[in-house]
Design a protein around this motif. Sequence first.
Motif, PDB file in Angstrom:
ATOM      1  N   PHE A 124       0.800  -1.229   0.051  1.00 49.22           N
ATOM      2  CA  PHE A 124      -0.067  -0.128  -0.003  1.00 49.22           C
ATOM      3  C   PHE A 124       0.892   1.260  -0.009  1.00 49.22           C
ATOM      4  O   PHE A 124       2.002   1.307   0.228  1.00 49.22           O
ATOM      5  CB  PHE A 124      -0.808   0.064   1.386  1.00 49.22           C
ATOM      6  CG  PHE A 124      -0.260  -0.129   2.648  1.00 49.22           C
ATOM      7  CD1 PHE A 124       0.168   1.263   3.170  1.00 49.22           C
ATOM      8  CD2 PHE A 124       0.051  -1.247   3.298  1.00 49.22           C
ATOM      9  CE1 PHE A 124       0.845   1.427   4.373  1.00 49.22           C
ATOM     10  CE2 PHE A 124       0.728  -1.280   4.631  1.00 49.22           C
ATOM     11  CZ  PHE A 124       1.010   0.178   4.926  1.00 49.22           C
ATOM     12  N   LEU A 127      -1.545   7.677   1.833  1.00 47.19           N
ATOM     13  CA  LEU A 127      -2.024   9.042   1.388  1.00 47.19           C
ATOM     14  C   LEU A 127      -1.843  10.271   2.520  1.00 47.19           C
ATOM     15  O   LEU A 127      -1.641   9.931   3.591  1.00 47.19           O
ATOM     16  CB  LEU A 127      -3.561   9.186   0.978  1.00 47.19           C
ATOM     17  CG  LEU A 127      -3.792   8.051  -0.055  1.00 47.19           C
ATOM     18  CD1 LEU A 127      -5.307   7.828  -0.290  1.00 47.19           C
ATOM     19  CD2 LEU A 127      -2.958   8.020  -1.347  1.00 47.19           C
ATOM     20  N   THR A 131      -4.882   7.705   5.094  1.00 51.92           N
ATOM     21  CA  THR A 131      -5.322   6.585   4.635  1.00 51.92           C
ATOM     22  C   THR A 131      -4.447   5.693   3.878  1.00 51.92           C
ATOM     23  O   THR A 131      -3.611   6.297   3.364  1.00 51.92           O
ATOM     24  CB  THR A 131      -6.724   6.813   3.969  1.00 51.92           C
ATOM     25  OG1 THR A 131      -6.377   7.708   2.854  1.00 51.92           O
ATOM     26  CG2 THR A 131      -7.737   7.297   4.943  1.00 51.92           C
ATOM     27  N   LYS A 132      -4.714   4.427   3.828  1.00 54.31           N
ATOM     28  CA  LYS A 132      -3.773   3.635   3.115  1.00 54.31           C
ATOM     29  C   LYS A 132      -4.734   2.898   1.789  1.00 54.31           C
ATOM     30  O   LYS A 132      -5.638   2.580   1.790  1.00 54.31           O
ATOM     31  CB  LYS A 132      -3.289   2.333   3.842  1.00 54.31           C
ATOM     32  CG  LYS A 132      -2.576   2.869   5.105  1.00 54.31           C
ATOM     33  CD  LYS A 132      -2.170   1.650   6.209  1.00 54.31           C
ATOM     34  CE  LYS A 132      -1.206   2.305   6.999  1.00 54.31           C
ATOM     35  NZ  LYS A 132      -1.009   1.352   8.131  1.00 54.31           N
ATOM     36  N   GLU A 133      -3.973   3.161   0.537  1.00 53.93           N
ATOM     37  CA  GLU A 133      -4.603   2.683  -0.641  1.00 53.93           C
ATOM     38  C   GLU A 133      -3.620   1.653  -1.130  1.00 53.93           C
ATOM     39  O   GLU A 133      -2.289   1.588  -1.142  1.00 53.93           O
ATOM     40  CB  GLU A 133      -4.479   3.770  -1.382  1.00 53.93           C
ATOM     41  CG  GLU A 133      -5.086   3.544  -3.088  1.00 53.93           C
ATOM     42  CD  GLU A 133      -5.002   4.837  -3.730  1.00 53.93           C
ATOM     43  OE1 GLU A 133      -6.303   5.518  -3.642  1.00 53.93           O
ATOM     44  OE2 GLU A 133      -4.139   5.309  -4.350  1.00 53.93           O
ATOM     45  N   SER A 135      -1.362  -0.364  -3.403  1.00 52.86           N
ATOM     46  CA  SER A 135      -0.542  -0.494  -4.517  1.00 52.86           C
ATOM     47  C   SER A 135      -0.608  -1.537  -5.401  1.00 52.86           C
ATOM     48  O   SER A 135       0.030  -2.790  -4.951  1.00 52.86           O
ATOM     49  CB  SER A 135       0.818  -0.127  -4.110  1.00 52.86           C
ATOM     50  OG  SER A 135       1.618   0.025  -5.209  1.00 52.86           O
ATOM     51  N   LYS A 163      -7.850  -6.102   2.869  1.00 50.79           N
ATOM     52  CA  LYS A 163      -7.420  -4.630   2.995  1.00 50.79           C
ATOM     53  C   LYS A 163      -6.243  -4.256   3.243  1.00 50.79           C
ATOM     54  O   LYS A 163      -5.500  -5.046   3.984  1.00 50.79           O
ATOM     55  CB  LYS A 163      -8.460  -3.815   4.064  1.00 50.79           C
ATOM     56  CG  LYS A 163     -10.000  -3.982   3.325  1.00 50.79           C
ATOM     57  CD  LYS A 163     -10.637  -3.258   4.597  1.00 50.79           C
ATOM     58  CE  LYS A 163     -12.268  -3.632   4.039  1.00 50.79           C
ATOM     59  NZ  LYS A 163     -13.244  -3.177   5.185  1.00 50.79           N
TER      60      LYS A 163
END
Length: 191
Positions: A124, A127, A131-133, A135, A163
């Motif tokens: 991830f 941001l 928050t974690k997005e 990758s 997640k």
Amino acid sequence: MYSMIKKLVIGAVTALVMVSGVSAAQFNVVEDKAFLITGKIIEGDLEQFQNLMIAYPNIGTVAISSHGGSVYEGINIAYEIAVRSMTTMVVKDGVCNSICPIIFLSGENKVMMEDQVLGFHPAFTELPDGTKEVSYEATGHIAWWLGVVGVSNILVSKLFEVKPTELFMIGKNQLEEFELNIKLLKRQDHE
């Protein structure tokens, strides 16, 4: 082979594993028998590991305890372990999460205590708002590498189902489900 290394690594490193607040991985040699990696994997750690391997070319075992770190640095360390057909171990009372299991699973022979677990999550990016997005590019690299070292697609596909803020854990009861060949040691035999 395992009993000698177990005594050296499993019993001798508790103090190193208990170090907190370490910002980068620590690379050590245990009695000229095993490499010990503890802490967060960051950029530059591959070079440290390579330097140790040059200085100690006859060591064939890596013991690790890490909450994870850099995907790309971790995969490069995993590559070095795989091409040398090294044995990997999770340190007694250690942890192995995030990129750590990827490194661990790259060993020719893999050993951990029967009550330990491996913690996986997708790669991830964090941001600006915290928050974690996921990758997908970095997670794709992890998936590719796991395929290279023979890990089943069952585990690889699981990386894309969870997640980035969660770990899915694999312990002794899930080894067969995920087709992982890991030697498990009984804790009472090594106290």
